[in-house]
Design a protein around this motif. Structure first.
Motif, PDB file in Angstrom:
ATOM      1  N   ALA A  71      -6.469  -3.088  -3.030  1.00 48.31           N
ATOM      2  CA  ALA A  71      -6.329  -2.973  -1.578  1.00 48.31           C
ATOM      3  C   ALA A  71      -5.881  -1.575  -1.180  1.00 48.31           C
ATOM      4  N   ASP A  72      -6.212  -1.180   0.038  1.00 50.03           N
ATOM      5  CA  ASP A  72      -5.831   0.119   0.576  1.00 50.03           C
ATOM      6  C   ASP A  72      -4.401   0.023   1.130  1.00 50.03           C
ATOM      7  N   GLU A  96      -2.445   2.303   2.490  1.00 53.80           N
ATOM      8  CA  GLU A  96      -2.260   2.959   3.783  1.00 53.80           C
ATOM      9  C   GLU A  96      -2.792   2.095   4.929  1.00 53.80           C
ATOM     10  N   LYS A  97      -3.932   1.445   4.676  1.00 53.12           N
ATOM     11  CA  LYS A  97      -4.497   0.571   5.703  1.00 53.12           C
ATOM     12  C   LYS A  97      -3.578  -0.623   5.951  1.00 53.12           C
ATOM     13  N   ALA A  98      -3.036  -1.195   4.868  1.00 51.14           N
ATOM     14  CA  ALA A  98      -2.113  -2.317   5.000  1.00 51.14           C
ATOM     15  C   ALA A  98      -0.856  -1.898   5.755  1.00 51.14           C
ATOM     16  N   ARG A  99      -0.368  -0.685   5.427  1.00 49.67           N
ATOM     17  CA  ARG A  99       0.816  -0.168   6.124  1.00 49.67           C
ATOM     18  C   ARG A  99       0.548  -0.009   7.616  1.00 49.67           C
ATOM     19  N   LYS A 100      -0.611   0.503   7.966  1.00 50.28           N
ATOM     20  CA  LYS A 100      -0.950   0.721   9.366  1.00 50.28           C
ATOM     21  C   LYS A 100      -1.080  -0.611  10.111  1.00 50.28           C
ATOM     22  N   VAL A 101      -1.716  -1.586   9.461  1.00 52.44           N
ATOM     23  CA  VAL A 101      -1.871  -2.906  10.094  1.00 52.44           C
ATOM     24  C   VAL A 101      -0.499  -3.524  10.388  1.00 52.44           C
ATOM     25  N   ASP A 149       1.337  -1.637  13.192  1.00 49.97           N
ATOM     26  CA  ASP A 149       0.763  -1.974  14.500  1.00 49.97           C
ATOM     27  C   ASP A 149       1.291  -3.322  14.988  1.00 49.97           C
TER      28      ASP A 149
END
Length: 272
Positions: free
Chosen positions: A205-206, A208-213, A216
Protein backbone atom coordinates in the motif's frame (compact mmCIF):
# COMPACT_ATOMS: atom_id res chain seq x y z
CA UNK A 1 -55.97 -42.83 107.95
CA UNK A 2 -53.56 -40.55 109.77
CA UNK A 3 -50.97 -41.29 107.07
CA UNK A 4 -53.21 -39.97 104.32
CA UNK A 5 -54.03 -36.87 106.40
CA UNK A 6 -50.30 -36.17 106.88
CA UNK A 7 -49.65 -36.62 103.14
CA UNK A 8 -52.49 -34.26 102.28
CA UNK A 9 -51.12 -31.70 104.74
CA UNK A 10 -47.62 -31.94 103.22
CA UNK A 11 -49.03 -31.49 99.72
CA UNK A 12 -51.02 -28.49 100.88
CA UNK A 13 -47.94 -26.93 102.48
CA UNK A 14 -45.92 -27.55 99.30
CA UNK A 15 -48.59 -25.93 97.17
CA UNK A 16 -48.74 -22.94 99.51
CA UNK A 17 -44.94 -22.59 99.35
CA UNK A 18 -44.95 -22.76 95.54
CA UNK A 19 -47.74 -20.22 95.37
CA UNK A 20 -45.81 -17.96 97.71
CA UNK A 21 -42.68 -18.24 95.57
CA UNK A 22 -44.68 -17.60 92.40
CA UNK A 23 -46.33 -14.61 94.04
CA UNK A 24 -42.97 -13.18 95.09
CA UNK A 25 -41.63 -13.78 91.58
CA UNK A 26 -44.61 -12.03 90.03
CA UNK A 27 -44.26 -9.11 92.46
CA UNK A 28 -40.58 -8.84 91.59
CA UNK A 29 -41.32 -9.00 87.86
CA UNK A 30 -44.06 -6.41 88.26
CA UNK A 31 -41.81 -4.06 90.24
CA UNK A 32 -39.05 -4.52 87.65
CA UNK A 33 -41.45 -3.88 84.78
CA UNK A 34 -42.94 -0.87 86.54
CA UNK A 35 -39.47 0.58 87.06
CA UNK A 36 -37.77 -0.46 83.81
CA UNK A 37 -40.52 -0.72 81.21
CA UNK A 38 -41.10 3.06 80.95
CA UNK A 39 -37.35 3.53 80.37
CA UNK A 40 -37.39 0.76 77.76
CA UNK A 41 -40.35 2.32 75.97
CA UNK A 42 -38.71 5.75 76.10
CA UNK A 43 -35.46 4.26 74.74
CA UNK A 44 -37.33 2.56 71.90
CA UNK A 45 -39.08 5.82 71.03
CA UNK A 46 -35.77 7.71 71.10
CA UNK A 47 -34.14 5.07 68.91
CA UNK A 48 -36.88 4.98 66.28
CA UNK A 49 -37.41 8.75 66.23
CA UNK A 50 -33.65 9.38 66.28
CA UNK A 51 -32.99 6.99 63.40
CA UNK A 52 -35.68 8.74 61.38
CA UNK A 53 -34.27 12.17 62.26
CA UNK A 54 -30.77 11.07 61.22
CA UNK A 55 -32.08 10.19 57.75
CA UNK A 56 -33.97 13.51 57.58
CA UNK A 57 -30.97 15.58 58.72
CA UNK A 58 -28.65 13.82 56.25
CA UNK A 59 -31.17 14.36 53.44
CA UNK A 60 -31.52 18.06 54.29
CA UNK A 61 -27.75 18.53 54.56
CA UNK A 62 -27.18 16.86 51.17
CA UNK A 63 -29.83 19.09 49.63
CA UNK A 64 -28.29 22.19 51.20
CA UNK A 65 -24.77 21.30 50.04
CA UNK A 66 -26.08 20.55 46.55
CA UNK A 67 -27.75 23.96 46.39
CA UNK A 68 -24.49 25.51 47.57
CA UNK A 69 -22.84 23.81 44.56
CA UNK A 70 -20.40 21.86 46.69
CA UNK A 71 -18.56 19.13 44.83
CA UNK A 72 -20.41 15.80 44.76
CA UNK A 73 -17.35 14.02 46.14
CA UNK A 74 -17.26 16.24 49.22
CA UNK A 75 -21.03 15.88 49.68
CA UNK A 76 -20.82 12.09 49.63
CA UNK A 77 -17.90 11.98 52.06
CA UNK A 78 -19.31 14.49 54.56
CA UNK A 79 -22.71 12.82 54.45
CA UNK A 80 -21.22 9.44 55.37
CA UNK A 81 -19.35 11.01 58.34
CA UNK A 82 -22.44 12.93 59.51
CA UNK A 83 -24.59 9.82 59.27
CA UNK A 84 -22.15 7.73 61.35
CA UNK A 85 -21.66 10.45 64.01
CA UNK A 86 -25.38 11.05 64.49
CA UNK A 87 -26.12 7.33 64.78
CA UNK A 88 -23.45 6.94 67.46
CA UNK A 89 -25.02 9.88 69.34
CA UNK A 90 -28.47 8.25 69.14
CA UNK A 91 -27.10 4.96 70.52
CA UNK A 92 -25.47 6.80 73.46
CA UNK A 93 -28.76 8.57 74.22
CA UNK A 94 -30.62 5.24 74.16
CA UNK A 95 -28.13 3.63 76.55
CA UNK A 96 -28.34 6.63 78.89
CA UNK A 97 -32.15 6.44 78.89
CA UNK A 98 -32.11 2.73 79.75
CA UNK A 99 -29.98 3.51 82.78
CA UNK A 100 -26.34 3.05 81.86
CA UNK A 101 -23.92 5.27 83.76
CA UNK A 102 -22.60 7.61 81.09
CA UNK A 103 -19.33 8.28 82.95
CA UNK A 104 -18.57 4.58 83.14
CA UNK A 105 -19.83 4.09 79.59
CA UNK A 106 -17.61 6.85 78.18
CA UNK A 107 -14.59 5.45 80.04
CA UNK A 108 -15.37 1.98 78.72
CA UNK A 109 -15.86 3.30 75.19
CA UNK A 110 -12.57 5.23 75.40
CA UNK A 111 -10.68 2.12 76.48
CA UNK A 112 -12.45 0.02 73.87
CA UNK A 113 -11.67 2.63 71.21
CA UNK A 114 -7.94 2.17 71.74
CA UNK A 115 -8.23 -1.61 71.47
CA UNK A 116 -10.58 -1.40 68.50
CA UNK A 117 -8.30 1.17 66.85
CA UNK A 118 -5.39 -1.26 67.01
CA UNK A 119 -7.56 -4.08 65.68
CA UNK A 120 -9.07 -1.94 62.94
CA UNK A 121 -5.97 -0.06 61.86
CA UNK A 122 -6.67 -0.90 58.22
CA UNK A 123 -10.18 0.58 58.49
CA UNK A 124 -8.81 3.71 60.13
CA UNK A 125 -6.25 3.93 57.34
CA UNK A 126 -9.14 3.87 54.86
CA UNK A 127 -10.84 6.75 56.71
CA UNK A 128 -7.62 8.78 56.75
CA UNK A 129 -7.03 8.03 53.08
CA UNK A 130 -10.58 9.07 52.24
CA UNK A 131 -9.96 12.37 54.01
CA UNK A 132 -6.76 12.89 52.02
CA UNK A 133 -8.57 12.15 48.76
CA UNK A 134 -11.18 14.79 49.58
CA UNK A 135 -8.66 17.41 50.76
CA UNK A 136 -6.21 16.95 47.88
CA UNK A 137 -9.03 16.76 45.30
CA UNK A 138 -7.09 14.26 43.20
CA UNK A 139 -10.26 12.27 42.58
CA UNK A 140 -13.87 13.34 42.33
CA UNK A 141 -17.22 11.86 41.43
CA UNK A 142 -17.46 11.47 37.65
CA UNK A 143 -13.76 10.74 37.03
CA UNK A 144 -12.90 7.62 35.04
CA UNK A 145 -9.92 5.95 36.71
CA UNK A 146 -7.82 2.81 36.55
CA UNK A 147 -5.94 1.23 39.45
CA UNK A 148 -4.57 -2.28 39.96
CA UNK A 149 -6.14 -3.38 36.69
CA UNK A 150 -9.60 -2.11 37.70
CA UNK A 151 -11.38 0.57 35.66
CA UNK A 152 -14.58 2.52 36.20
CA UNK A 153 -16.27 5.84 36.83
CA UNK A 154 -16.15 7.17 40.39
CA UNK A 155 -19.75 7.33 41.64
CA UNK A 156 -19.17 7.69 45.39
CA UNK A 157 -16.38 8.32 47.91
CA UNK A 158 -17.32 7.24 51.46
CA UNK A 159 -15.40 7.05 54.70
CA UNK A 160 -14.08 3.58 53.93
CA UNK A 161 -14.51 2.85 50.24
CA UNK A 162 -14.57 4.45 46.83
CA UNK A 163 -17.22 3.02 44.52
CA UNK A 164 -16.57 2.63 40.80
CA UNK A 165 -19.13 1.81 38.12
CA UNK A 166 -17.82 -0.04 35.07
CA UNK A 167 -19.07 0.43 31.51
CA UNK A 168 -21.07 -2.81 31.80
CA UNK A 169 -22.75 -1.41 34.96
CA UNK A 170 -20.88 -3.42 37.58
CA UNK A 171 -19.89 -1.84 40.90
CA UNK A 172 -16.35 -2.06 42.27
CA UNK A 173 -15.59 -1.20 45.91
CA UNK A 174 -11.99 -0.13 46.46
CA UNK A 175 -10.61 0.60 49.96
CA UNK A 176 -9.51 4.23 50.10
CA UNK A 177 -6.04 3.28 51.38
CA UNK A 178 -5.33 1.41 48.15
CA UNK A 179 -6.08 4.52 46.11
CA UNK A 180 -3.56 6.58 48.07
CA UNK A 181 -0.86 3.89 48.16
CA UNK A 182 -1.05 2.64 44.55
CA UNK A 183 -0.74 4.22 41.13
CA UNK A 184 -4.03 5.63 39.83
CA UNK A 185 -4.65 6.66 36.22
CA UNK A 186 -7.28 9.39 35.90
CA UNK A 187 -8.33 9.34 32.26
CA UNK A 188 -10.62 12.34 32.02
CA UNK A 189 -9.23 14.78 34.57
CA UNK A 190 -7.70 16.90 31.78
CA UNK A 191 -9.80 18.98 29.45
CA UNK A 192 -8.19 17.40 26.36
CA UNK A 193 -7.18 13.82 25.55
CA UNK A 194 -5.28 12.16 22.74
CA UNK A 195 -6.82 9.19 20.95
CA UNK A 196 -4.22 6.70 19.71
CA UNK A 197 -5.30 4.45 16.84
CA UNK A 198 -3.16 1.75 15.27
CA UNK A 199 -3.98 1.18 11.58
CA UNK A 200 -2.28 -1.81 9.88
CA UNK A 201 -1.87 -1.57 6.08
CA UNK A 202 -0.21 -3.97 3.59
CA UNK A 203 3.40 -3.41 2.53
CA UNK A 204 2.33 -2.83 -1.05
CA UNK A 205 0.00 0.00 0.00
CA UNK A 206 0.99 3.63 -0.56
CA UNK A 207 1.83 4.99 2.90
CA UNK A 208 1.66 8.63 1.82
CA UNK A 209 -1.75 8.11 0.23
CA UNK A 210 -3.02 6.40 3.39
CA UNK A 211 -1.63 9.24 5.49
CA UNK A 212 -3.37 11.83 3.32
CA UNK A 213 -6.70 9.97 3.43
CA UNK A 214 -6.58 9.77 7.23
CA UNK A 215 -5.53 13.41 7.65
CA UNK A 216 -8.39 14.51 5.38
CA UNK A 217 -10.81 12.56 7.57
CA UNK A 218 -9.40 14.27 10.65
CA UNK A 219 -9.79 17.69 9.03
CA UNK A 220 -13.44 16.96 8.25
CA UNK A 221 -14.34 15.77 11.78
CA UNK A 222 -16.01 18.25 14.12
CA UNK A 223 -14.82 16.31 17.18
CA UNK A 224 -11.12 16.68 16.38
CA UNK A 225 -9.22 19.64 17.85
CA UNK A 226 -7.52 20.94 14.72
CA UNK A 227 -5.20 23.34 16.52
CA UNK A 228 -3.46 20.43 18.25
CA UNK A 229 -0.65 18.27 16.88
CA UNK A 230 -2.61 15.52 15.11
CA UNK A 231 -0.32 13.06 13.34
CA UNK A 232 -0.22 9.96 11.16
CA UNK A 233 3.13 8.15 11.09
CA UNK A 234 4.68 4.69 10.80
CA UNK A 235 4.81 2.91 14.14
CA UNK A 236 5.88 -0.71 13.47
CA UNK A 237 7.04 -2.91 10.60
CA UNK A 238 5.35 -6.26 11.03
CA UNK A 239 5.87 -9.42 8.95
CA UNK A 240 2.89 -8.81 6.70
CA UNK A 241 1.83 -5.23 7.41
CA UNK A 242 2.92 -1.77 8.37
CA UNK A 243 1.32 -0.22 11.47
CA UNK A 244 0.35 3.42 11.20
CA UNK A 245 -0.13 5.24 14.49
CA UNK A 246 -2.75 7.99 14.41
CA UNK A 247 -2.75 10.72 17.08
CA UNK A 248 -6.07 12.48 17.38
CA UNK A 249 -6.67 15.24 19.93
CA UNK A 250 -10.20 15.85 21.20
CA UNK A 251 -12.08 17.08 24.26
CA UNK A 252 -12.08 14.51 27.06
CA UNK A 253 -15.85 14.23 27.01
CA UNK A 254 -15.70 13.31 23.29
CA UNK A 255 -13.02 10.64 23.68
CA UNK A 256 -15.13 7.56 22.96
CA UNK A 257 -17.13 9.26 20.21
CA UNK A 258 -13.88 10.20 18.52
CA UNK A 259 -12.28 6.79 19.09
CA UNK A 260 -15.06 4.71 17.57
CA UNK A 261 -16.18 7.32 15.06
CA UNK A 262 -12.74 7.68 13.49
CA UNK A 263 -12.23 3.91 13.36
CA UNK A 264 -15.44 3.55 11.41
CA UNK A 265 -14.55 6.43 9.09
CA UNK A 266 -11.04 5.12 8.40
CA UNK A 267 -12.34 1.59 7.78
CA UNK A 268 -14.31 2.84 4.78
CA UNK A 269 -11.00 3.65 3.06
CA UNK A 270 -8.40 1.40 4.71
CA UNK A 271 -8.81 -2.19 5.87
CA UNK A 272 -8.16 -2.37 9.63
Amino acid sequence: MQFFLDEALDINNTVEENLSIAQKWLETAYNWAAAFLPKLIAAAIIFLAGWWLVKLVCKISVRAMTRAKIDKTVISFLNSILNAALKVLIILCVLSTVGFDMTTLIATVSAATVAIGLALKDSLANVASGTLIIINKKLKVGDYIETEGLQGTVVKIDMMYTTLCTYNNREILIPNSRLTSNNVINYFVREKRRVDLVIPIPYEADVEKARKVIMDLLDESELVLHEENNKVQIDKLNESSVDLIVWIWCNSEDYWKTYYGMRESIKEFIWI
